[in-house]
Design an enzyme around this catalytic site. Structure first.
Site, mmCIF file in Angstrom:
data_model
loop_
_atom_site.group_PDB
_atom_site.id
_atom_site.type_symbol
_atom_site.label_atom_id
_atom_site.label_comp_id
_atom_site.label_asym_id
_atom_site.label_seq_id
_atom_site.Cartn_x
_atom_site.Cartn_y
_atom_site.Cartn_z
ATOM 1 N N LYS A 163 3.592 -12.999 -6.013
ATOM 2 C CA LYS A 163 2.841 -11.905 -6.636
ATOM 3 C C LYS A 163 2.809 -12.103 -8.145
ATOM 4 C CE LYS A 163 2.710 -6.794 -6.594
ATOM 5 N NZ LYS A 163 3.415 -5.584 -6.092
ATOM 6 N N SER A 172 0.933 -2.232 -3.584
ATOM 7 C CA SER A 172 0.190 -3.031 -4.557
ATOM 8 C C SER A 172 0.256 -4.531 -4.308
ATOM 9 C CB SER A 172 0.732 -2.742 -5.957
ATOM 10 O OG SER A 172 2.096 -3.143 -6.064
ATOM 11 N N SER A 177 5.225 -0.860 -1.908
ATOM 12 C CA SER A 177 4.208 -1.848 -2.276
ATOM 13 C C SER A 177 4.272 -3.156 -1.504
ATOM 14 C CB SER A 177 4.286 -2.150 -3.780
ATOM 15 O OG SER A 177 3.728 -1.097 -4.520
#
Length: 524
Positions: free
Chosen positions: A76, A171, A195
């Site tokens: 990420k 996210s 997330s």
């Protein structure tokens, strides 16, 4: 081979049936063919090919570094990576290159992992759809599955530029998308209020949030220090357990990590549930919970009971207050953490330089999107002198009550809790963006943020398909530092569901993806 689990792919590499460079090239080709999913912000092709070539040499010498040697992974884009841009999907950090690797990144590299790229996210991790990124939204690969296309109200097949696609969740949507689409075998996300688990559920993969303090946060650009934790996204529970064993443990660079050494573990093939008690929190029958999730939740509880586990209803009485408490504490820490982005030392700097104050204000106005600025304003409001006791301190007290609820339940003999992960399946993008970010996050995080405030481990496992042909996940919550027990129960349920991953099929054209699923992973 791209549909295999991490451990299956590792076995193929060890047997010499495929070379790491060949596997790397397959993944890079698939990343390019599925670029319309927008899972990646940065594709590290040169680095990946170099790392794969080094893995080739180690395998030729019979000296692989570990189970991850030669395995394609993704990170990420809010984890620092030396020599590679780390943007947090924000203009504020566009072009920023960290001088060091985050601890989890370095540990994966030490195991020989091959980095495919940095994945897309909501700006600074503030969102639940991966729709608020300066690089554009992430598309859920299941939008292009036969199971979804055939259930649409429209008759024609989807093209890449249509408007019927569904969100990936957030996210860490890019990470979940990357694993689901078969472009890597492992992706690292972050989890502040869900997330990792939210997008894992929507994309049909496993998402593990470890106990707070078990995995280092060093190099993870902070959102909420007291809740942030790196998350693990894989195709099966066994893979998540394997990766946890590589990442967990004390880190000198993160004082919140536990001092006790972590003992890696493997999960048993034969699982006996007769000595386990599974709790069903009655407060998780939340408004808006889909009938499909409710049915799946109930059926799974019945399966556990038939397998010999004791299943009982439990109460977490402060759950109704948790989402508001989470919002207050989250925005307060966000306001503090975002203060470092001022244009003076790194990141975006405005051309307006009438004064230091003007440059500072303009930099933040230009660098942050509306969502980030809104959370900063909310956090600063809660931290005002006249509001500090009224909001922030009170929220801290409620957080303690929420954590105590879990302690009481686990002390009563319950080993693992079974809950929904989300209210329903993934929403269509055009429908999702009609609501403001705060409302969306409150809806999407309702079942997940409690474990962040309590610091507990939780994992979501794909459990079936909705009537629209989209994945549905269930969440298991465990006692602190009892990941082995938690993942053992999750693996048992995973076996009962027998949920199959997406398989890419070039013959369909338009980047279509087809799902091959077994009978027990059919529609609920």
């Amino acid at each position: 081979m791209l549909g295999m689990s991490l451990r299956e792919a590792a076995a193929v590499l060890r047997l010499g049936q495929v070379k790491p460079t060949e596997l790397c090239q397959k993944c890079l080709s698939l990343i390019k063919e599925t670029s319309f999913l927008n899972a990646y912000i940065t594709i590290t092709e040169d680095i990946a090919l170099k790392q794969a070539a080094e893995a080739d040499k180690r395998f030729a010498q019979g000296k692989p570094l570990g189970e991850l040697d030669g395995i394609p992974i993704a990170i990420k884009d809010n984890f620092s990576t030396a020599g590679i841009e780390t943007t947090c999907a924000s203009r504020m950090l566009k072009g920023y290159v960290a001088p060091y690797n985050a601890t989890v990144v370095q540990k994966l590299f030490d195991q020989g992992a091959v980095l495919m790229g940095k994945t897309n996210l909501d700006e600074f991790g503030m969102g639940s759809g991966s729709t608020d990124s300066i690089f554009g939204p992430v598309r859920n690969p299941w939008s292009y599955s036969r199971s979804y296309i055939e259930k649409r109200p429209i008759s024609h097949h989807a093209a890449k530029d249509d408007s019927d696609w569904v969100i990936a969740g957030g996210s860490s949507g890019g990470s979940a998308c990357a694993v689901s689409a078969g472009t890597c075998y492992l992706a690292i996300g972050s989890d502040t209020g869900g997330s990792t688990r939210n997008p894992a559920s929507h994309c049909g993969v496993v998402g593990l949030k470890p106990t707070y303090g078990l995995v280092s946060r060093h190099g993870l650009i902070p959102l909420v220090n007291s809740m942030d934790i790196p998350g693990i996204l894989t195709r099966c529970v066994d893979d998540a357990a394997t990766v946890l064993g590589m990442l967990a443990g004390h880190d000198l660079y993160d004082s919140t990590t536990v001092q006790d050494p972590f003992q890696p573990f493997s999960l048993p093939e034969t699982i006996d549930l007769s000595n386990l008690c599974i709790g069903i929190p009655k407060e998780y029958h939340a408004p808006g919970l889909s009938t499909e999730i409710l049915s799946l939740w109930s059926k799974t509880a019945d399966l556990l009971e038939k397998a010999g586990a004791k299943v009982m209803e439990v109460s977490l009485p402060h759950t109704p207050y948790s989402i508001v408490c989470y919002h207050v504490l989250c925005t307060a820490e966000v306001a503090s953490n975002m203060a470092r982005f001022d244009g003076l030392e790194y990141g975006h700097r405005s051309d307006i330089d009438d004064s230091t104050e003007a440059m500072y204000a303009a930099t933040r106005r230009e660098g942050f999107n509306d969502v980030v600025r809104g959370r900063i304003l909310s956090g600063n409001y809660f931290l005002l002198k006249q509001n500090y006791e009224k909001y922030f301190v009170k929220a801290q007290k409620v957080r303690r009550l929420i954590a105590d609820d879990f302690v009481k339940v686990f002390n009563s003999g319950v080993h693992v809790l079974l809950t929904p992960t989300t209210l329903g399946d993934a929403a269509p993008y055009l429908e999702f963006i009609q609501e403001d970010n705060r409302t969306r996050s409150a809806e999407e995080d309702v079942f997940t943020q409690c474990t962040n405030m309590a610091g507990l481990p939780a994992v979501t496992v794909p459990a079936g398909l909705s009537s629209r042909g989209l994945p549905l996940g269930l969440q298991f919550i465990g006692r602190a530092f009892c990941e082995r027990q938690l993942l053992t129960v999750a693996k048992w349920c995973e076996k009962q569901m027998d949920f199959s991953p997406l398989q890419f099929n070039r013959d369909l054209g338009n980047g279509s993806i087809v799902l091959q699923y077994s009978k027990s992973a059919s529609f609920v």
